[in-house]
Design an enzyme around this catalytic site. Sequence first.
Site, short mmCIF file in Angstrom:
data_model
loop_
_atom_site.label_atom_id
_atom_site.label_comp_id
_atom_site.label_asym_id
_atom_site.label_seq_id
_atom_site.Cartn_x
_atom_site.Cartn_y
_atom_site.Cartn_z
N ASP A 162 -15.56 3.99 15.94
CA ASP A 162 -15.48 4.17 14.49
C ASP A 162 -15.64 5.64 14.11
OD1 ASP A 162 -15.51 1.46 14.74
OD2 ASP A 162 -17.50 1.17 13.89
N HIS A 207 -14.19 -4.38 21.08
CA HIS A 207 -15.38 -4.50 21.94
C HIS A 207 -15.12 -3.92 23.34
CE1 HIS A 207 -18.16 -6.68 19.31
NE2 HIS A 207 -17.07 -7.19 18.79
N GLY A 260 -16.09 -4.35 7.53
CA GLY A 260 -15.69 -3.99 8.89
C GLY A 260 -14.73 -2.82 8.92
N LEU A 261 -14.73 -2.00 7.87
CA LEU A 261 -13.84 -0.84 7.84
C LEU A 261 -14.61 0.46 8.10
CD1 LEU A 261 -11.58 -1.88 4.82
CD2 LEU A 261 -11.25 -2.30 7.26
C1 GLA Z 1 -17.95 -2.09 15.64
C2 GLA Z 1 -18.57 -0.94 16.43
C3 GLA Z 1 -17.54 -0.26 17.32
C4 GLA Z 1 -16.79 -1.28 18.18
C5 GLA Z 1 -16.31 -2.45 17.33
C6 GLA Z 1 -15.75 -3.57 18.16
O1 GLA Z 1 -16.99 -1.59 14.74
O2 GLA Z 1 -19.13 0.01 15.55
O3 GLA Z 1 -18.15 0.72 18.13
O4 GLA Z 1 -17.58 -1.70 19.25
O5 GLA Z 1 -17.35 -3.00 16.52
O6 GLA Z 1 -14.59 -3.15 18.81
#
Ligand code: GLA
Length: 391
Positions: free
Chosen positions: A176, A40, A128-129
Site C-alpha cells: 500500500d 496477500h 480497503g483503498l
Molecule cells: C492490506 C495490507 C497490504 C497487503 C494487502 C493484501 O492492504 O496493508 O500490505 O498485504 O492487505 O494483499
Amino acid sequence: MNIEATTSLRDAVNEKYLDYHGSTPLLVRSPGRVNLIGEHTDYNQGLVLPAAIDKNIIVAIGKRDDNTIQLYAMDQQESYSVDLDAFDRSPLLWPDYILGVVQQLQQRGHQLGGFNIVFGGDIPQGAGLSSSAALECATAFALNELFDLGISRLDIALTAQAAENEFVGVKCGLMDQFASVFGQEQRLIKLDCADFSHEYIPFNNPDLRIVLFDTQVKHSLASSAYNERREQCERGVALIQKCRPEVKSLRDATIRQLDEYVRPVDATVYSRCYYVVSEIKRLQDACNDLKKDDFATFGKRMFETHEGLQHLYEVSCHELDVLVDLVRDNDAVLGARMMGGGFGGCTINLVKVDQVEAVVDAVTAGYKQKTGRTTQAYIANISAGTNLILD
Ligand code: GLA
C-alpha cells in the site's frame, strides 16, 4: 487524475490551515491504491500489481516554535495535540498514523521540531483503498520536506510501513505504501517485495474501466485475522525449512514442498500457503497476459484469485462473495475479486467502458436484494504518487 476534486480538496485543507494557524502551509498529496492481482503476497516476499488512484489524502504542514505536534482531521473534525518527545498511542486512532511516522523517523535518528498538520481526503475510509497508508506516506513525505531530512522515496514508503507495523500494530506488507509513493499515471507497478525492485506496466486500455464496489462493511476481525494469516504463512515456511533450509519465504517454496512438508502436519496452514504460492505464479502469468493485451484471460485470473481468497486463504466475507457472484456471468465484466486485506472493503472489477452504467445498476440492485445493504461504486483512474502540491 480528477483535477477538480483534488483542487477543491486542496483549497479546503489550505484554508483550514490558514484559519487555524495564520500562515501558509506546505501541501502534500498522497493517493489511495488499487491492486489488480497479487493479494496477500507482499509479506511473503512475493509480487504485487498495485496502482495509485485519483483519490487522495492532502496534508497541510507547517513548523511551530515549540515542541508540540498539533493535529486536526477535517473529516472527523477532531484536534489532537502531543509533545514531540513524549507521546503514546491515541484513543482516537487517526493520530496514530501520523505519530507512528514521527516515532519511526525519530528512531532512525532524524531531528524534528514541533509542527502543525491539518489534513483531509476523499479516499473512502475502511473501504480497503489504503487511506491510512496514504496518510502515513503524506506525513512522512511532508516531514521530509519540512525538516529537509533527505529521505528517499523508498525510505518514505518503508518508514510509513514500519509506522503501521510498530505503532498501529498491523503487520502489513509494503504494497500500500509503495503504491502510494511510487504511483504513476496510467501505469501499474509490478513490485517485487523480496528486493523492492519494480517495473511499470502500462494500463490504459480505453475500452476498460476499473470499477470498485464497496461492500460498506468492515468486519471487526480484519486486523487480528490479517496478523494470524501472516503467522500461518511463517509457520508453513518453518515446516519446509526443517528439511529445506534454503527456503526463506513462500516466494521460494513450491507446491511440491508444501505437499511433502506442510500438508501432513497442518491442513489449515497448507491451504494458506497453497493459496500464496499459486497467487505468486498467477500474478506472473497475469503480467504475460497484459503484455499480450489479453484482458479476457487476465480477468479470469482475477476470478481465480477470489476463489483462493474465499476458500483457501479464507479472508473474504459474505458481502464480498455476493458482489463477485453478481458479476460472474456478466459479459461486460472481464474479471472481479475482493481486494486488499479482506473481511469487507471493495471488490475490483474490470468492466467494458460502454457498459459501466448498466453493470453498476445491476450490481446495486442485486446487492440490495441479497444483503439488504447499499453498495457504493467508484471508478478508479490510475494516477501519480505522493507529491508536493505546488502553486
Ligand atoms: C492490506 C495490507 C497490504 C497487503 C494487502 C493484501 O492492504 O496493508 O500490505 O498485504 O492487505 O494483499
